[in-house]
Design a protein around this motif. Structure first.
Motif, short mmCIF file in Angstrom:
data_model
loop_
_atom_site.label_atom_id
_atom_site.label_comp_id
_atom_site.label_asym_id
_atom_site.label_seq_id
_atom_site.Cartn_x
_atom_site.Cartn_y
_atom_site.Cartn_z
N ASP A 106 0.84 -1.19 0.00
CA ASP A 106 0.00 0.00 0.00
C ASP A 106 0.88 1.25 0.00
N ILE A 107 0.26 2.39 -0.30
CA ILE A 107 0.93 3.68 -0.18
C ILE A 107 0.36 4.33 1.08
N ASP A 108 1.15 4.34 2.13
CA ASP A 108 0.67 4.81 3.43
C ASP A 108 0.86 6.32 3.56
N GLU A 121 -12.20 9.44 -3.18
CA GLU A 121 -12.47 9.96 -4.53
C GLU A 121 -11.27 10.72 -5.08
N ALA A 122 -10.61 11.51 -4.22
CA ALA A 122 -9.45 12.29 -4.67
C ALA A 122 -8.32 11.37 -5.10
N MET A 123 -8.10 10.31 -4.35
CA MET A 123 -7.01 9.40 -4.69
C MET A 123 -7.29 8.62 -5.97
N ARG A 124 -8.55 8.46 -6.32
CA ARG A 124 -8.88 7.76 -7.56
C ARG A 124 -8.56 8.59 -8.80
N THR A 125 -8.22 9.86 -8.62
CA THR A 125 -7.81 10.69 -9.75
C THR A 125 -6.30 10.62 -9.99
N VAL A 126 -5.59 9.87 -9.14
CA VAL A 126 -4.14 9.78 -9.20
C VAL A 126 -3.75 8.36 -9.61
N PRO A 127 -2.77 8.18 -10.48
CA PRO A 127 -2.34 6.82 -10.84
C PRO A 127 -1.98 6.00 -9.60
N GLU A 128 -2.45 4.77 -9.55
CA GLU A 128 -2.22 3.86 -8.43
C GLU A 128 -2.83 4.39 -7.13
N GLY A 129 -3.73 5.35 -7.24
CA GLY A 129 -4.32 5.93 -6.04
C GLY A 129 -5.19 4.98 -5.25
N ASP A 130 -5.60 3.88 -5.89
CA ASP A 130 -6.40 2.89 -5.16
C ASP A 130 -5.58 2.20 -4.07
N LYS A 131 -4.25 2.35 -4.12
CA LYS A 131 -3.39 1.76 -3.09
C LYS A 131 -3.13 2.72 -1.93
N ALA A 132 -3.63 3.95 -2.03
CA ALA A 132 -3.37 4.96 -1.00
C ALA A 132 -4.28 4.75 0.20
N VAL A 133 -3.67 4.47 1.33
CA VAL A 133 -4.40 4.29 2.59
C VAL A 133 -3.65 5.07 3.67
#
Length: 221
Positions: A42-44, A62-74
């Motif tokens: 994950d991207i912590d 929603e904001a992280m879904r606008t960034v590449p690989e943002g689905d890994k941001a936690v």
């Protein structure tokens, strides 16, 4: 895996657009900060807002879904008042384990001292001791592979316990597994940390080594 140099400004821009001046602090934690990234890491992120409710978590998502690989941001998302009330014994590892990208984390944290760091080490080791015994018992009927998988998860936790214990002993916070390994003299600690670095080396005997280490450290701190 991401290129942090390219990803960081995109993530910061996305969160600034989502929260504006409410974004008090943002930073990086976890395996990307330590340089210990795996393909499934994950991207912590640390995100501190003026306050946090569930709608804010939706906006973060929603904001992280606008960034590449943002689905890994936690990571760690928190309001200012909650962070100011955070248990002091967790703050040393929290502060030293964060690379601040925006804002002033130190200004948001409550005060803490050496006694809090020592208490944090004792709590961490006590939790690991309990988890070692609990996992050993609850996996007795599982396959050898399943027991080793459970052990590998605990060895990940061992690093964080050893990290804060070493900070108490040496007065220095060592940020990564490899750097900590180089700083150790104890053969049992070196073996367990080496197995945390390379989980494929974990062995059934590590259960006993973990239990004995936790017991000895709890009695010595």
């Amino acid at each position: 895996m991401i290129d942090l140099g390219e990803w960081k400004p995109l993530a910061m821009a996305a969160l600034r657009e989502a929260f504006g001046e409410r974004l008090l602090c943002m930073g990086l934690q976890g395996s990307y900060l330590r340089g210990e990234v795996r393909s499934d890491s994950d991207i912590d992120l640390l995100v501190v807002l003026d306050h946090v409710d569930l709608t804010d978590l939706d906006h973060f998502h929603e904001a992280m879904r606008t960034v590449p690989e943002g689905d890994k941001a936690v990571g760690f998302t928190c309001g200012r008042d909650e962070l100011a009330a955070w248990p002091a014994y967790e703050l040393a590892q929290f502060e030293h384990g964060t690379q601040v990208w925006h804002g002033n984390l130190c200004a948001l944290l409550p005060a803490y001292g050496p006694a809090d760091v020592r208490l944090g080490a004792r709590v961490s080791v006590a939790n690991l001791y309990h988890m070692t015994n609990h996992t050993y018992l609850t996996t007795r009927e599982l396959s050898a592979d399943a027991r080793l998988d459970a052990l590998r998860a605990m060895l990940k936790g061992f690093f964080f316990s050893l990290q804060i214990v070493h900070a108490v002993r040496a007065g220095v916070f060592v940020p990564t597994k490899c750097e900590l390994l180089a700083a150790l003299d104890d053969s049992s600690e070196r073996m367990l940390l080496a197995h945390s670095i390379d989980p494929s080396e974990a062995r059934e005997e590590d259960y006993s080594a973990l239990q004995q280490w936790c017991s000895a450290v709890m009695r010595s701190l």
